[in-house]
Design a protein around this motif. Structure first.
Motif, PDB file in Angstrom:
ATOM      1  N   ALA A 185      50.057  30.887  40.542  1.00 41.20           N
ATOM      2  CA  ALA A 185      50.033  29.720  39.662  1.00 41.20           C
ATOM      3  C   ALA A 185      49.018  30.008  38.565  1.00 41.20           C
ATOM      4  O   ALA A 185      47.951  30.573  38.829  1.00 41.20           O
ATOM      5  N   VAL A 186      49.376  29.655  37.349  1.00 41.01           N
ATOM      6  CA  VAL A 186      48.465  29.795  36.221  1.00 41.01           C
ATOM      7  C   VAL A 186      48.343  28.439  35.535  1.00 41.01           C
ATOM      8  O   VAL A 186      49.284  27.665  35.501  1.00 41.01           O
ATOM      9  N   ARG A 187      47.163  28.191  35.025  1.00 42.06           N
ATOM     10  CA  ARG A 187      46.938  26.966  34.262  1.00 42.06           C
ATOM     11  C   ARG A 187      46.880  27.365  32.790  1.00 42.06           C
ATOM     12  O   ARG A 187      46.110  28.239  32.407  1.00 42.06           O
ATOM     13  N   GLY A 188      47.729  26.731  31.995  1.00 45.89           N
ATOM     14  CA  GLY A 188      47.724  26.987  30.560  1.00 45.89           C
ATOM     15  C   GLY A 188      46.606  26.233  29.881  1.00 45.89           C
ATOM     16  O   GLY A 188      45.943  25.373  30.476  1.00 45.89           O
TER      17      GLY A 188
ATOM     18  N   ILE B 117      50.265  23.409  34.756  1.00 49.41           N
ATOM     19  CA  ILE B 117      50.328  24.486  35.744  1.00 49.41           C
ATOM     20  C   ILE B 117      51.731  25.059  35.765  1.00 49.41           C
ATOM     21  O   ILE B 117      52.722  24.328  35.785  1.00 49.41           O
ATOM     22  N   TYR B 118      51.800  26.389  35.791  1.00 45.54           N
ATOM     23  CA  TYR B 118      53.063  27.116  35.847  1.00 45.54           C
ATOM     24  C   TYR B 118      53.031  28.011  37.070  1.00 45.54           C
ATOM     25  O   TYR B 118      52.019  28.633  37.360  1.00 45.54           O
ATOM     26  N   ARG B 119      54.140  28.045  37.790  1.00 42.98           N
ATOM     27  CA  ARG B 119      54.182  28.757  39.065  1.00 42.98           C
ATOM     28  C   ARG B 119      55.220  29.868  39.043  1.00 42.98           C
ATOM     29  O   ARG B 119      56.199  29.802  38.308  1.00 42.98           O
ATOM     30  N   GLY B 120      54.988  30.858  39.886  1.00 37.60           N
ATOM     31  CA  GLY B 120      55.949  31.940  40.040  1.00 37.60           C
ATOM     32  C   GLY B 120      55.841  32.533  41.427  1.00 37.60           C
ATOM     33  O   GLY B 120      54.808  32.444  42.092  1.00 37.60           O
ATOM     34  N   CYS B 121      56.931  33.123  41.881  1.00 32.78           N
ATOM     35  CA  CYS B 121      56.944  33.808  43.174  1.00 32.78           C
ATOM     36  C   CYS B 121      57.633  35.155  42.988  1.00 32.78           C
ATOM     37  O   CYS B 121      58.380  35.350  42.023  1.00 32.78           O
ATOM     38  N   ASN B 122      57.374  36.069  43.905  1.00 30.76           N
ATOM     39  CA  ASN B 122      58.016  37.371  43.771  1.00 30.76           C
ATOM     40  C   ASN B 122      59.504  37.257  44.092  1.00 30.76           C
ATOM     41  O   ASN B 122      59.928  36.451  44.921  1.00 30.76           O
ATOM     42  N   VAL B 123      60.282  38.046  43.373  1.00 30.49           N
ATOM     43  CA  VAL B 123      61.729  38.085  43.538  1.00 30.49           C
ATOM     44  C   VAL B 123      62.118  39.549  43.675  1.00 30.49           C
ATOM     45  O   VAL B 123      62.070  40.300  42.700  1.00 30.49           O
TER      46      VAL B 123
ATOM     47  N   ILE C 183      44.200  29.890  31.361  1.00 33.13           N
ATOM     48  CA  ILE C 183      42.761  29.681  31.522  1.00 33.13           C
ATOM     49  C   ILE C 183      42.306  29.790  32.975  1.00 33.13           C
ATOM     50  O   ILE C 183      41.110  29.767  33.243  1.00 33.13           O
ATOM     51  N   GLU C 184      43.268  29.942  33.891  1.00 35.79           N
ATOM     52  CA  GLU C 184      42.925  30.041  35.314  1.00 35.79           C
ATOM     53  C   GLU C 184      44.137  30.594  36.053  1.00 35.79           C
ATOM     54  O   GLU C 184      45.273  30.294  35.696  1.00 35.79           O
ATOM     55  N   VAL C 185      43.871  31.392  37.093  1.00 32.39           N
ATOM     56  CA  VAL C 185      44.940  32.043  37.853  1.00 32.39           C
ATOM     57  C   VAL C 185      44.638  31.933  39.345  1.00 32.39           C
ATOM     58  O   VAL C 185      43.479  32.060  39.757  1.00 32.39           O
ATOM     59  N   ALA C 186      45.681  31.745  40.155  1.00 40.24           N
ATOM     60  CA  ALA C 186      45.561  31.820  41.617  1.00 40.24           C
ATOM     61  C   ALA C 186      46.758  32.598  42.148  1.00 40.24           C
ATOM     62  O   ALA C 186      47.878  32.419  41.694  1.00 40.24           O
TER      63      ALA C 186
ATOM     64  N   LYS D 158      49.442  42.123  32.181  1.00 39.88           N
ATOM     65  CA  LYS D 158      50.061  40.867  31.736  1.00 39.88           C
ATOM     66  C   LYS D 158      49.037  39.732  31.724  1.00 39.88           C
ATOM     67  O   LYS D 158      48.999  38.925  30.790  1.00 39.88           O
ATOM     68  N   LEU D 159      48.204  39.654  32.757  1.00 48.95           N
ATOM     69  CA  LEU D 159      47.164  38.632  32.797  1.00 48.95           C
ATOM     70  C   LEU D 159      46.192  38.828  31.635  1.00 48.95           C
ATOM     71  O   LEU D 159      45.760  37.860  31.002  1.00 48.95           O
ATOM     72  N   ALA D 160      45.870  40.085  31.336  1.00 52.25           N
ATOM     73  CA  ALA D 160      44.958  40.381  30.231  1.00 52.25           C
ATOM     74  C   ALA D 160      45.579  40.015  28.886  1.00 52.25           C
ATOM     75  O   ALA D 160      44.869  39.626  27.955  1.00 52.25           O
ATOM     76  N   GLU D 161      46.883  40.109  28.768  1.00 52.05           N
ATOM     77  CA  GLU D 161      47.570  39.770  27.518  1.00 52.05           C
ATOM     78  C   GLU D 161      47.410  38.288  27.183  1.00 52.05           C
ATOM     79  O   GLU D 161      47.268  37.927  26.015  1.00 52.05           O
ATOM     80  N   PHE D 162      47.424  37.445  28.206  1.00 50.12           N
ATOM     81  CA  PHE D 162      47.426  35.997  27.974  1.00 50.12           C
ATOM     82  C   PHE D 162      46.149  35.301  28.420  1.00 50.12           C
ATOM     83  O   PHE D 162      45.994  34.097  28.218  1.00 50.12           O
ATOM     84  N   GLY D 163      45.227  36.053  29.022  1.00 48.35           N
ATOM     85  CA  GLY D 163      43.941  35.500  29.429  1.00 48.35           C
ATOM     86  C   GLY D 163      42.819  36.191  28.679  1.00 48.35           C
ATOM     87  O   GLY D 163      43.058  37.029  27.815  1.00 48.35           O
ATOM     88  N   ARG D 164      41.622  35.828  29.003  1.00 53.78           N
ATOM     89  CA  ARG D 164      40.438  36.460  28.410  1.00 53.78           C
ATOM     90  C   ARG D 164      39.682  37.168  29.522  1.00 53.78           C
ATOM     91  O   ARG D 164      39.961  36.958  30.701  1.00 53.78           O
ATOM     92  N   SER D 165      38.730  37.999  29.165  1.00 53.14           N
ATOM     93  CA  SER D 165      37.964  38.735  30.181  1.00 53.14           C
ATOM     94  C   SER D 165      37.325  37.808  31.201  1.00 53.14           C
ATOM     95  O   SER D 165      37.267  38.124  32.383  1.00 53.14           O
TER      96      SER D 165
END
Length: 131
Positions: A26-29, A34-40, A68-71, A89-96
């Motif tokens: 889950a990521v928080r924009g 909150i946006y969620r995803g699962c492996n497929v 702004i946040e990831v779990a 991918k996380l680095a593309e849309f997040g910050r350090s």
């Protein structure tokens, strides 16, 4: 609902008939949504999708471009870090400093950041001067 709980819930929907290794993310924009995803998985293994990539795709599809946040949660003895591709991918849309919480279904957690997961990340600034 906490971000890790969102990841836990969506993990149950993972499609993992080959490995039986379900992962939820889950990521928080930036808007707070909150946006969620699962492996497929796919029988042609490299064609599967990671949970983190699915959550990011859902965020992008909703019109947001900054997380702004990831779990991330999986059923493993220790928290499972994202694969190399998902780290980028996380680095593309997040910050350090973007917080990342890695968790197990049994309750173990590891708090880290995008920068700690991918030090020396490739950024658009590296392409400066290319034409």
């Amino acid at each position: 609902m906490a971000l890790v709980d969102e990841a836990r819930e969506v993990r149950e929907r993972a499609y993992a008939p080959y490995s039986n290794f379900k992962v939820g993310a889950a990521v928080r924009g930036q808007s707070g949504a909150i946006y969620r995803g699962c492996n497929v998985e796919n029988v042609a293994y490299p064609e599967g999708t990671c949970a983190e990539a699915g959550a990011i795709a859902a965020m992008i599809a909703a019109g947001e471009t900054e997380l702004i946040e990831v779990a991330v949660i999986a059923d493993s003895p220790e928290p499972v870090p994202p694969c190399g591709g998902c780290r980028q991918k996380l680095a593309e849309f997040g910050r350090s400093h973007t917080p990342v919480l890695l968790a197990t279904v049994s309750g173990k957690t590891l708090a880290t950041t995008v920068g700690e997961l991918l030090p020396g990340r490739f950024e658009v600034a590296h392409m400066a001067g290319t034409e």
